[in-house]
Design an enzyme around this catalytic site. Structure first.
Site, short mmCIF file in Angstrom:
data_model
loop_
_atom_site.label_atom_id
_atom_site.label_comp_id
_atom_site.label_asym_id
_atom_site.label_seq_id
_atom_site.Cartn_x
_atom_site.Cartn_y
_atom_site.Cartn_z
N ASP A 227 -2.52 19.41 -24.78
CA ASP A 227 -1.62 17.69 -25.24
C ASP A 227 -0.93 17.26 -26.87
O ASP A 227 -1.24 16.39 -27.11
CB ASP A 227 -2.97 17.30 -25.42
CG ASP A 227 -1.69 15.08 -24.78
OD1 ASP A 227 -0.76 15.38 -24.46
OD2 ASP A 227 -2.71 14.17 -24.77
N HIS B 30 1.23 14.16 -23.68
CA HIS B 30 1.83 13.22 -22.72
C HIS B 30 2.31 11.98 -23.41
O HIS B 30 2.87 11.26 -22.24
CB HIS B 30 0.60 12.99 -21.74
CG HIS B 30 -0.63 12.34 -23.36
ND1 HIS B 30 -1.63 12.45 -23.91
CD2 HIS B 30 -0.90 10.99 -23.40
CE1 HIS B 30 -2.14 11.03 -24.48
NE2 HIS B 30 -1.48 10.01 -23.97
N GLY C 274 -8.73 31.97 -15.37
CA GLY C 274 -8.96 32.24 -13.94
C GLY C 274 -10.08 32.05 -13.22
O GLY C 274 -10.06 33.09 -12.15
N GLY D 216 -1.35 3.53 -26.83
CA GLY D 216 0.52 3.23 -27.72
C GLY D 216 -0.45 4.20 -28.46
O GLY D 216 0.83 4.33 -29.68
N ASN D 217 -1.46 4.29 -29.13
CA ASN D 217 -1.97 5.34 -30.83
C ASN D 217 -2.29 6.42 -30.35
O ASN D 217 -1.68 7.45 -31.60
CB ASN D 217 -3.43 4.99 -31.20
CG ASN D 217 -3.98 3.60 -31.90
OD1 ASN D 217 -4.55 3.23 -31.62
ND2 ASN D 217 -3.26 3.72 -33.24
N SER D 218 -1.84 6.69 -28.56
CA SER D 218 -1.56 8.15 -28.55
C SER D 218 -0.87 9.39 -29.48
O SER D 218 0.45 8.74 -29.84
CB SER D 218 -1.65 9.16 -27.18
OG SER D 218 -3.09 8.60 -26.74
#
Length: 371
Positions: A141, A111, A274, A216-218
């Site tokens: 992610d 992200h 599914g 911002g740490n992501s």
């Protein structure tokens, strides 16, 4: 009352509040009251997109070896690890990243770089270079960025899970403040964020820490007191939701496994069942005419997928998978994360007044599907 969890990426330039600085939010059915948060005004702000200020250098000499740190010497640990943690600037904001290989490969969150092919990578020594998004995996992610620089210090990735209570340090660029360190402990393991399944498949099987994580740490580093990477910062629940230091990270074992798959062929393989899972509430149980207080209700089924071929139908309640009780959609997603395409998994299913044992043969997740 509802609260929110935030993936820790701020908006570019003059973002005015920590609560409003995340690019992505997912509503959660957590029992917490919401409130307002202060609106700080940083004296300096990040750039809004890639604008290299230093000539890229792909022939840089290897970084000098850092001084050894005694276990628990946090200042020395931070000094040693800082060159391995970067800031990633995109046209939509910024995030953090961690060096994955000496030749410029950077590990970050999907992200952070979503929608971008070119980014700017800023290092602790002040150098900024162009980076190319090499591969991404929305399910976990995670993403790989190739920075135009070599001779980088690769940290040690510890693929064993930490212990609850163990010390932890978070390194990254919260709210654009580059090279920031925060400290705390590991608060929990195998955390899945309630209510996140309808928004993201990534918020399952996470490490929880009270070391502050902010927008911002992501994509940044969570390290232990031996200076090893134990996680990649992922998300936090903001104070406005009534939370106190609730941060979450992707375990290093998951990050390394996915990174190696992305390096091999640009994709990461995930098991596909599914179906669309939903929360089983007393109201839904009543509508289905079943007496059940726990389980995962099936909202929709891909008839040509493993669940459909196994005989699972919309309205069924999945009570357990391979003997593991299911109490939330996120628990089902976490269990599937630990399975491989080709595995056969058994489900206990409640259908009105019937109790069924059904087996599904998992396949690799199709490109256009995520469950």
């Amino acid at each position: 009352m509802n609260t929110v969890i935030r993936l820790a990426v701020p908006r570019p330039a003059r973002f005015r509040s920590a609560a409003g600085a995340a690019l992505l939010t997912a509503s959660l059915a957590l029992t917490a009251c919401t409130g307002s948060t202060p609106s700080p005004e940083p004296s300096s702000t990040s750039t809004s997109g890639p604008t290299s200020s230093t000539t890229p250098d792909r022939t840089a000499a290897p970084a000098p070896a850092p001084a050894p740190a005694a276990e628990g010497d946090i200042p020395q640990l931070v000094e040693n690890l800082a060159p391995s943690v970067v800031t990633i600037f995109t046209e939509g904001g910024l995030g953090s990243g961690v060096v994955y290989s000496e030749d410029g490969l950077i590990l970050t969150n999907e992200h952070v770089v979503r929608g971008n092919t070119l980014v700017e990578v800023a290092f602790a020594d002040g150098q900024r270079v162009e980076g190319t998004v090499k591969a991404t995996d929305p399910v976990t992610d995670l993403a790989l960025v190739q920075a135009n620089r070599t001779g980088l210090p690769k940290p040690v990735y510890q693929t064993d899970l930490p212990r609850v209570g163990e010390g932890a340090v978070v390194l990254g660029s919260p709210l654009g403040f580059e090279n920031t360190a925060t400290a705390g402990i590991i608060s929990g393991l195998h955390r899945s964020i309630p209510g996140s399944a309808s928004n993201s498949l990534s918020l399952v099987d996470l490490i929880q820490t009270d070391a502050p994580i902010s927008p911002g740490n992501s994509g940044g580093a969570v390290i232990n007191l031996r200076g090893e990477i134990i996680g990649i910062s992922e998300a936090y629940i903001p104070p406005s939701a009534g939370a106190v230091a609730l941060g979450f990270a992707i375990p290093a074992a998951t990050a390394v496994e996915v990174a190696e798959e992305l390096l091999a062929d640009g994709t990461a393989e995930h098991a596909y069942l599914g179906l669309t899972p939903g929360e089983l509430t007393p109201q839904i149980a009543g509508q289905l005419g079943i007496d059940a207080s726990a389980g995962v209700v099936v909202l929709a089924v891909d008839e040509d997928g493993p669940a459909g071929r196994a005989g699972i139908r919309p309205g069924d309640v999945l009570e357990s998978v391979e003997g593991v009780d299911l109490n939330a959609p996120e628990k089902l997603l976490a269990e599937l994360r630990n399975r491989n395409p080709g595995d056969t998994v058994g489900f206990k299913v409640k259908r009105q007044d019937q109790s069924l044992d059904l087996k599904a043969d998992l396949i690799a997740r199709p490109t256009s599907n995520t469950r």
